[in-house]
Design an enzyme around this catalytic site. Structure first.
Site, PDB file in Angstrom:
ATOM      1  N   LYS A   1       0.906  -1.168   0.000  1.00 45.96           N
ATOM      2  CA  LYS A   1       0.000   0.000   0.000  1.00 45.96           C
ATOM      3  C   LYS A   1       0.937   1.209   0.000  1.00 45.96           C
ATOM      4  O   LYS A   1       1.582   1.500   1.012  1.00 45.96           O
ATOM      5  CB  LYS A   1      -0.877  -0.043   1.257  1.00 45.96           C
ATOM      6  CG  LYS A   1      -1.482   1.282   1.693  1.00 45.96           C
ATOM      7  CD  LYS A   1      -2.550   1.788   0.741  1.00 45.96           C
ATOM      8  CE  LYS A   1      -3.191   3.067   1.282  1.00 45.96           C
ATOM      9  NZ  LYS A   1      -2.339   4.266   1.142  1.00 45.96           N
TER      10      LYS A   1
ATOM     11  N   GLN B   1      -3.146   7.474  15.309  1.00 49.18           N
ATOM     12  CA  GLN B   1      -4.566   7.374  14.974  1.00 49.18           C
ATOM     13  C   GLN B   1      -4.782   6.361  13.841  1.00 49.18           C
ATOM     14  O   GLN B   1      -5.645   5.483  13.924  1.00 49.18           O
ATOM     15  CB  GLN B   1      -5.131   8.748  14.545  1.00 49.18           C
ATOM     16  CG  GLN B   1      -5.246   9.766  15.650  1.00 49.18           C
ATOM     17  CD  GLN B   1      -3.873  10.347  16.076  1.00 49.18           C
ATOM     18  OE1 GLN B   1      -2.857  10.180  15.390  1.00 49.18           O
ATOM     19  NE2 GLN B   1      -3.854  11.020  17.221  1.00 49.18           N
TER      20      GLN B   1
ATOM     21  N   GLU C   1       4.129   0.361  13.976  1.00 49.95           N
ATOM     22  CA  GLU C   1       5.000   1.287  14.707  1.00 49.95           C
ATOM     23  C   GLU C   1       4.267   2.612  14.720  1.00 49.95           C
ATOM     24  O   GLU C   1       4.064   3.220  13.675  1.00 49.95           O
ATOM     25  CB  GLU C   1       6.325   1.385  13.949  1.00 49.95           C
ATOM     26  CG  GLU C   1       7.402   2.083  14.731  1.00 49.95           C
ATOM     27  CD  GLU C   1       8.560   2.476  13.826  1.00 49.95           C
ATOM     28  OE1 GLU C   1       9.074   1.629  13.091  1.00 49.95           O
ATOM     29  OE2 GLU C   1       8.920   3.658  13.873  1.00 49.95           O
TER      30      GLU C   1
ATOM     31  N   CYS D   1      11.205   8.614  13.328  1.00 49.51           N
ATOM     32  CA  CYS D   1      10.533   7.967  14.461  1.00 49.51           C
ATOM     33  C   CYS D   1      11.438   7.972  15.689  1.00 49.51           C
ATOM     34  O   CYS D   1      10.958   7.858  16.812  1.00 49.51           O
ATOM     35  CB  CYS D   1      10.139   6.555  14.096  1.00 49.51           C
ATOM     36  SG  CYS D   1      11.432   5.677  13.220  1.00 49.51           S
TER      37      CYS D   1
END
Ligand code: NAP
Length: 483
Positions: A154, A214, A235, A272
């Site tokens: 994706k 979210q 993650e 991250c």
């Protein structure tokens, strides 16, 4: 049968591509180590051959700059070859063998061989912030392919053209090697509903995801709401505390402040592992360090963020922190900069009690920003770490000596993080066997796994114990069969 939860014609494109991956799974899952490693090496070679063109498209779509993107492409090729080496060494096909023991149980037992099988097609959600290393041919795809799983990519809407080119490149390599196109399938359909449909598809066996809390939670729920729930390796965010102990400032504040400012603003803070929480002592050295950090941050150059939505998200997150009671703004943006594509770095400050009491201060600001928390002593430092939820990293500066206080700190750090650093900065994640990139929720939805490094293969393998099996049945799972 298309989906576990609902059927709809609107997602025919997704269904067709999942069908391709599902159709290719039996062949690819049974392919020898040689076939899998040749694919991984072929992808690395093709990536390097087209590097100039791919980096140019990536730069146009992400603004990350040619230097960073060339480095990231090299890392992506390196990790594809690293996974190929592990496949050749038999990591994905390893056996654990317990010979039969005559007699009654529990000492007596049959012959048992524990083997590993690929889980099946993996839906892989590309990350926005690593257009090569965590996108179409990045670490999630490489580790799934190494395990013998087909992949349904994706793409991320932040680099659509690059994703299409990378998929076309993968298609060429698959054709050259005589492998079905479904080994790396691609769903070019972006919407929340499409993502949920993909995760709910009956023929998807696992999901890999890097992105927002979210979005990750919505998809994690979808994976668990299926009639047959599947593993969801997500993650979802991390604030990466960095603790500055007095020993770290023994030789002055300027060099450590400059090092930290460079890490906070690297890639415009879109990592991250960006250090977002800086814990310093509430004393003269600590004050000097905070001042030097604000100064060093104010001179850093930034560049436009990956997407307009992420730019807005950063402004909202910074404003939210600034609005909390007990927070002092040490470095703000000008009103003009708040509208600019490239954000100015921000620095906020609060005290330990305020931080511990207010969960709003524990939230990630995805961009070039950090929150300093002033602590009185060791006990408050531990309180602050314990208030943080799971984190990818904790960095301890100045904890080299073997003391009870440092041991307590190291234990607290290991309690909340997947990687604990005793020096350096958390940005930059080495790809190797010992690496751990994960941590308690929300750093990872599966804290016993890693998404960087070669142990990432384990996510996509399912152990099976073969009992009193004939030799042919054991050999069939070794990845060395020629048939
Ligand atoms: P994102 O918004 O979570 O999007 C990632 C993927 O999940 C996209 O493909 C998106 O689909 C899908 N998605 C998002 N919300 C969904 C929902 N409610 N239901 C179903 N699918 C959903 O992540 P992003 O675009 O990369 O960045 C947005 C923010 O995420 C950043 O500002 C940052 O705060 C955070 N982030 C964190 C990290 C980290 O490593 N900590 C990394 C990247 C981003 P569509 O393509 O259809 O939109």
């Amino acid at each position: 049968m298309q989906t576990e939860n609902h059927m709809t014609a609107a997602f025919g494109h997704i269904d067709a591509n999942v069908a391709l991956a599902h159709g290719a799974q039996a062949t690819y899952g049974a392919a020898s180590r040689a076939v899998r490693s040749a694919l991984l090496r072929g992808l690395a070679d093709a990536l390097e051959r087209d590097a100039a063109q791919l980096v140019s498209i990536a730069d146009e779509e992400t603004s990350l700059g040619a230097t960073r993107l060339n480095g990231e492409l090299a890392r992506t090729a390196f990790q594809l070859r690293g996974f190929a080496e592990r496949v050749e060494a038999g990591i994905a096909n390893r056996h654990v063998d317990d010979a039969a023991v005559p007699g009654a149980p529990p000492a007596g037992r049959p012959h048992l061989t524990r083997v590993h099988l690929p889980l099946g097609p993996v839906a892989m959600f590309s990350a926005s912030n690593f257009p090569f290393a965590f996108s179409v041919l990045g670490g999630d795809t490489a580790s799934a392919l190494a395990a013998g799983c087909t992949v349904i990519v994706k793409p991320h809407p932040g680099h659509p053209e690059l994703s299409r080119r990378m998929h076309a490149l993968a298609g060429r390599v698959l054709r050259e090697q005589g492998l079905p196109e479904g080994v790396i399938a691609f769903v070019d359909q972006a919407s929340r509903e499409a993502a949920v449909h993909l995760v709910g598809h009956a023929d998807v066996a696992a999901v890999a995801f890097t992105g927002s809390y979210q979005g990750g939670v919505a998809l994690w729920r979808a994976a668990n709401a299926r009639r047959r729930p599947i593993p969801f390796y997500g993650e979802l965010g991390s604030i990466n505390p960095l603790v500055v102990l007095p020993q770290a400032l023994a030789e002055g504040v300027d060099t450590p402040a400059a090092t930290l400012a460079a890490s906070i603003t690297m890639g415009c803070g879109q990592f991250c592992t960006s250090p977002g929480l800086i814990v310093v002592r509430d004393n003269e050295d600590g004050k000097g360090f905070a001042q030097a950090l604000a100064q060093a941050l104010s001179t850093q150059k930034s560049h436009p963020m990956l997407t307009a939505a992420m730019r807005r998200g950063f402004e909202n997150a910074a404003a939210h922190i600034a609005a909390q009671a007990g927070v002092r703004v040490r470095l703000a943006a000008t009103a003009q900069n708040e509208e600019a594509a490239a954000p100015a770095p921000r620095l906020f400050e609060t005290d330990a009690q305020t931080f511990v009491a207010n969960p709003a201060l524990h939230e990630e600001m995805f961009g070039p920003a950090a929150l300093i928390v002033k602590v009185r002593d060791e006990a408050q430092t531990l309180d602050v770490l314990r208030a943080v939820e799971g984190s990818l990293t904790v960095t301890l500066w100045g904890a080299q000596a073997d003391t009870p206080a440092n041991r307590a700190l190291a234990a607290a750090a290991q309690g909340i993080a997947g990687r604990v650093l005793f020096g350096g900065v958390p940005t930059g994640v080495a790809v190797c066997d010992a690496q751990q990139h994960g941590g308690p929720w929300p750093a990872s939805t599966q804290p016993q796994t890693t998404s960087v490094g070669y142990a990432a293969i384990e996510r996509f393998l399912r152990p099976v114990a073969l009992q009193d099996a004939p030799q042919w049945a054991i050999a069939a799972t070794s990845g060395t069969a020629t048939a």
